[in-house]
Design an enzyme around this catalytic site. Structure first.
Site, PDB file in Angstrom:
ATOM      1  N   ASP A  31       0.851  -1.183   0.000  1.00 18.51           N
ATOM      2  CA  ASP A  31       0.000   0.000   0.000  1.00 18.51           C
ATOM      3  C   ASP A  31       0.888   1.235   0.000  1.00 18.51           C
ATOM      4  O   ASP A  31       1.960   1.214   0.607  1.00 18.51           O
ATOM      5  CB  ASP A  31      -0.877  -0.012   1.273  1.00 18.51           C
ATOM      6  N   ASP A  58       4.846   2.307  -3.825  1.00 21.82           N
ATOM      7  CA  ASP A  58       3.992   2.820  -4.888  1.00 21.82           C
ATOM      8  C   ASP A  58       3.982   1.751  -5.985  1.00 21.82           C
ATOM      9  O   ASP A  58       4.988   1.528  -6.663  1.00 21.82           O
ATOM     10  CB  ASP A  58       4.585   4.135  -5.398  1.00 21.82           C
ATOM     11  N   LEU A  59       2.850   1.093  -6.137  1.00 17.97           N
ATOM     12  CA  LEU A  59       2.790  -0.025  -7.088  1.00 17.97           C
ATOM     13  C   LEU A  59       2.789   0.427  -8.546  1.00 17.97           C
ATOM     14  O   LEU A  59       2.873  -0.412  -9.441  1.00 17.97           O
ATOM     15  CB  LEU A  59       1.563  -0.894  -6.801  1.00 17.97           C
ATOM     16  N   LYS A  84     -10.830   6.015  -6.056  1.00 21.07           N
ATOM     17  CA  LYS A  84     -12.231   5.608  -6.246  1.00 21.07           C
ATOM     18  C   LYS A  84     -13.269   6.709  -6.054  1.00 21.07           C
ATOM     19  O   LYS A  84     -14.455   6.400  -5.952  1.00 21.07           O
ATOM     20  CB  LYS A  84     -12.543   4.441  -5.315  1.00 21.07           C
ATOM     21  N   SER A 124     -16.432  -2.937 -10.211  1.00 19.84           N
ATOM     22  CA  SER A 124     -17.539  -2.178  -9.610  1.00 19.84           C
ATOM     23  C   SER A 124     -18.773  -2.282 -10.472  1.00 19.84           C
ATOM     24  O   SER A 124     -18.678  -2.383 -11.703  1.00 19.84           O
ATOM     25  CB  SER A 124     -17.110  -0.711  -9.512  1.00 19.84           C
ATOM     26  N   TYR A 148     -13.413   7.652 -13.298  1.00 21.32           N
ATOM     27  CA  TYR A 148     -13.240   6.527 -12.365  1.00 21.32           C
ATOM     28  C   TYR A 148     -13.879   5.262 -12.945  1.00 21.32           C
ATOM     29  O   TYR A 148     -13.270   4.191 -12.992  1.00 21.32           O
ATOM     30  CB  TYR A 148     -13.863   6.857 -10.990  1.00 21.32           C
ATOM     31  N   LYS A 152     -12.335   1.417 -14.428  1.00 19.54           N
ATOM     32  CA  LYS A 152     -12.749   0.039 -14.097  1.00 19.54           C
ATOM     33  C   LYS A 152     -13.070  -0.740 -15.378  1.00 19.54           C
ATOM     34  O   LYS A 152     -12.662  -1.895 -15.538  1.00 19.54           O
ATOM     35  CB  LYS A 152     -13.960   0.045 -13.158  1.00 19.54           C
ATOM     36  N   TYR A 176     -18.516  -5.043  -7.370  1.00 18.62           N
ATOM     37  CA  TYR A 176     -19.143  -4.693  -6.091  1.00 18.62           C
ATOM     38  C   TYR A 176     -20.301  -3.744  -6.317  1.00 18.62           C
ATOM     39  O   TYR A 176     -20.175  -2.788  -7.078  1.00 18.62           O
ATOM     40  CB  TYR A 176     -18.198  -3.940  -5.165  1.00 18.62           C
ATOM     41  N   ASN A 197     -17.909  11.060  -0.184  1.00 19.59           N
ATOM     42  CA  ASN A 197     -18.811  11.187  -1.338  1.00 19.59           C
ATOM     43  C   ASN A 197     -20.021  10.298  -1.156  1.00 19.59           C
ATOM     44  O   ASN A 197     -21.042  10.499  -1.772  1.00 19.59           O
ATOM     45  CB  ASN A 197     -18.133  10.654  -2.610  1.00 19.59           C
ATOM     46  N   LEU A 199     -22.980   7.829   0.663  1.00 22.49           N
ATOM     47  CA  LEU A 199     -24.074   8.050   1.605  1.00 22.49           C
ATOM     48  C   LEU A 199     -23.780   7.524   3.020  1.00 22.49           C
ATOM     49  O   LEU A 199     -23.974   8.255   4.005  1.00 22.49           O
ATOM     50  CB  LEU A 199     -25.336   7.385   1.032  1.00 22.49           C
ATOM     51  N   GLY A 294     -24.906  12.229 -13.080  1.00 25.79           N
ATOM     52  CA  GLY A 294     -24.349  10.879 -13.256  1.00 25.79           C
ATOM     53  C   GLY A 294     -25.062   9.809 -12.438  1.00 25.79           C
ATOM     54  O   GLY A 294     -24.848   8.626 -12.655  1.00 25.79           O
TER      55      GLY A 294
HETATM   56  N1  UFG Z   1     -26.708  10.508  -1.865  1.00 28.39           N
HETATM   57  C1  UFG Z   1     -27.425  11.555  -1.354  1.00 28.39           C
HETATM   58  N2  UFG Z   1     -26.760  12.512  -0.650  1.00 28.39           N
HETATM   59  C2  UFG Z   1     -25.428  12.470  -0.447  1.00 28.39           C
HETATM   60  C3  UFG Z   1     -24.690  11.360  -0.972  1.00 28.39           C
HETATM   61  C4  UFG Z   1     -25.369  10.399  -1.683  1.00 28.39           C
HETATM   62  O1  UFG Z   1     -28.647  11.661  -1.533  1.00 28.39           O
HETATM   63  O2  UFG Z   1     -24.873  13.391   0.184  1.00 28.39           O
HETATM   64  C5  UFG Z   1     -27.423   9.481  -2.635  1.00 28.39           C
HETATM   65  C6  UFG Z   1     -26.902   9.379  -4.048  1.00 28.39           C
HETATM   66  O3  UFG Z   1     -27.517  10.339  -4.854  1.00 28.39           O
HETATM   67  C7  UFG Z   1     -27.271   7.935  -4.397  1.00 28.39           C
HETATM   68  C8  UFG Z   1     -27.176   7.215  -3.058  1.00 28.39           C
HETATM   69  O4  UFG Z   1     -27.178   8.229  -2.055  1.00 28.39           O
HETATM   70  O5  UFG Z   1     -28.587   7.886  -4.819  1.00 28.39           O
HETATM   71  C9  UFG Z   1     -25.905   6.419  -2.917  1.00 28.39           C
HETATM   72  O6  UFG Z   1     -24.801   7.262  -3.208  1.00 28.39           O
HETATM   73  P1  UFG Z   1     -23.296   6.779  -2.989  1.00 28.39           P
HETATM   74  O7  UFG Z   1     -22.406   7.906  -3.412  1.00 28.39           O
HETATM   75  O8  UFG Z   1     -23.135   6.234  -1.624  1.00 28.39           O
HETATM   76  O9  UFG Z   1     -23.174   5.541  -3.972  1.00 28.39           O
HETATM   77  P2  UFG Z   1     -23.248   5.474  -5.554  1.00 28.39           P
HETATM   78  O10 UFG Z   1     -24.182   4.353  -5.866  1.00 28.39           O
HETATM   79  O11 UFG Z   1     -23.495   6.768  -6.193  1.00 28.39           O
HETATM   80  O12 UFG Z   1     -21.732   5.137  -5.863  1.00 28.39           O
HETATM   81  C10 UFG Z   1     -21.278   3.836  -5.713  1.00 28.39           C
HETATM   82  C11 UFG Z   1     -19.769   3.781  -5.518  1.00 28.39           C
HETATM   83  C12 UFG Z   1     -19.047   4.270  -6.714  1.00 28.39           C
HETATM   84  C13 UFG Z   1     -19.566   3.606  -7.939  1.00 28.39           C
HETATM   85  C14 UFG Z   1     -21.052   3.730  -8.017  1.00 28.39           C
HETATM   86  C15 UFG Z   1     -21.677   3.013  -9.179  1.00 28.39           C
HETATM   87  O13 UFG Z   1     -19.386   4.554  -4.411  1.00 28.39           O
HETATM   88  O14 UFG Z   1     -17.684   3.949  -6.569  1.00 28.39           O
HETATM   89  O15 UFG Z   1     -21.637   3.160  -6.852  1.00 28.39           O
HETATM   90  O16 UFG Z   1     -21.460   1.660  -9.057  1.00 28.39           O
HETATM   91  F1  UFG Z   1     -19.020   4.193  -9.022  1.00 28.39           F
END
Ligand code: UFG
Length: 339
Positions: A31, A58-59, A84, A124, A148, A152, A176, A197, A199, A294
């Site tokens: 790592d 650093d891989l 990610k 993913s 990102y 993948k 995943y 980022n 939820l 997105g």
């Molecule tokens: N959400 C909110 N408010 C926030 C954050 C998220 O309402 O502050 C909502 C998003 O709009 C989404 C849900 O919560 O509807 C889940 O959001 P996440 O960001 O937790 O997860 P995502 O499904 O958007 O993202 C995940 C992975 C990414 C991957 C993506 C698609 O974190 O790495 O799935 O597979 F790219």
């Protein structure tokens, strides 16, 4: 087996390390600690009953990676390392392509040179793109909506092309869905780098008092409550999926096997907010906000291929995911200690 775990101090890598050691494997972590803290290692020693060998490298450095493999006598690789964060990837596409592709090319070259044939790769559900129907199946076409996600898709392609040229390889592409939760001890969990980022870590930080509210990104989706639905999956179930994949890899006929790792059950943003409030006993204030660019309305797996071929099924509930996340966050309000 002696297994190299790249990104082993990260969220999913650390949980998988604990299960690999418990299953009798010898784990070596590599790592660069760019998105994780060294203090994870002390927690891993505690959970594993002994220190885990770790190389801070650093891989993307091909020579360093080649040397690691030359001396490592690895029998398999679990490749978690990579950047990610979707938003960051939009702002810094070159860094994402260089890092994520560079890491994988370097690890693959070193694997070939050292004669290592088994690889479990962290892919993913993002590779299903924005127009996929649900539930998502492994044979659907792939695409992406951000750099990102493209890294993948591209890494999957690199692995398929390599397997055509090197049919002795056995590669698992694990797609995943939404990993959440933490080890039930509360000793290891998700410690996002900077502002989360995702939820679940946001809910945890709001409940512990570090943030004041959650923005609900979109209330007008074509779902039962108008918020988007995802397939949340306990990280302990996800880690078990890696062990299951490793166990069957040697006896697979095809060089590349793809498995969705998800529960198959969608949960909306509002449902997760309510479950987390219940598990933590805290109020989670929410504010309506526009859709996040997105995002798609619905994303959930058809997990039947993993069930049939790996004998793996996610067992933990949304309540378990929230309770374990809350234990981790309340015991470690600011994440891992600084080293
Ligand atoms: N959400 C909110 N408010 C926030 C954050 C998220 O309402 O502050 C909502 C998003 O709009 C989404 C849900 O919560 O509807 C889940 O959001 P996440 O960001 O937790 O997860 P995502 O499904 O958007 O993202 C995940 C992975 C990414 C991957 C993506 C698609 O974190 O790495 O799935 O597979 F790219």
């Amino acid at each position: 087996m002696r297994i190299l775990v790249t990104g082993g101090s990260g969220y999913i890598g650390s949980h998988t390390t604990v299960q690999l050691v418990a299953a009798g494997h010898e784990v070596v972590i590599a790592d660069d600690f760019s998105r994780s803290k060294r203090s994870v290692l002390g927690r891993l020693s505690e959970l594993c009953g002994a220190p885990v060998e770790c190389h801070a490298i650093d891989l993307t450095d091909r020579e360093a990676t080649r040397q690691l493999f030359e001396q490592g006598s690895f029998e398999a690789v679990m490749h978690f390392a990579g950047l990610k964060a979707v938003g960051e990837s939009v702002a810094m596409p070159l860094e994402y392509y260089a890092n994520n592709l560079g890491l994988t090319l370097s690890v693959l070259a070193a694997m070939r040179a050292a004669g290592v044939t088994r690889l479990v790769f962290s892919s993913s559900a993002t590779v299903y793109g924005e127009n996929a129907s649900v539930p998502m199946r492994e044979n659907m076409s792939t695409s992406a909506t951000n750099p990102y996600g493209w890294t993948k898709v591209m890494q999957e392609q690199v692995l398929r092309d390599l397997a055509l040229a090197a049919p002795d390889l056995r590669i698992a592409l694990l797609r995943y869905f939404n990993p959440v939760g933490a080890h039930p001890s509360g000793l290891i969990g998700e410690d996002p780098h900077g502002v989360p980022n995702n939820l679940m870590p946001l809910l945890a930080q709001i409940a512990v008092g570090q943030r004041d509210h959650l923005s609900l990104f979109g209330r007008d989706y074509p779902t039962p409550d108008g918020t988007a639905r995802r397939d949340y999956l306990h990280v302990e179930d996800l880690a078990a999926g890696h062990i299951a994949a490793l166990n069957v890899l040697g006896s697979r006929e095809e060089a590349v096997s793809v498995w969705n790792l998800g529960t198959g059950m969608p949960t909306s943003v509002l449902e997760l907010v309510a479950a987390f409030a219940e598990a933590s006993g805290r109020v989670i204030p929410t504010v309506d906000a526009p859709r996040r660019p997105g995002d798609i309305a619905d994303s959930y797996a058809d997990p039947s291929k993993a069930q049939t071929e790996l004998g793996w099924k996610a067992a933990r509930t949304i309540q378990d995911m929230c309770a374990d996340t809350w234990r981790w966050q309340s015991q470690n309000p600011t994440g891992y200690p600084d080293e």
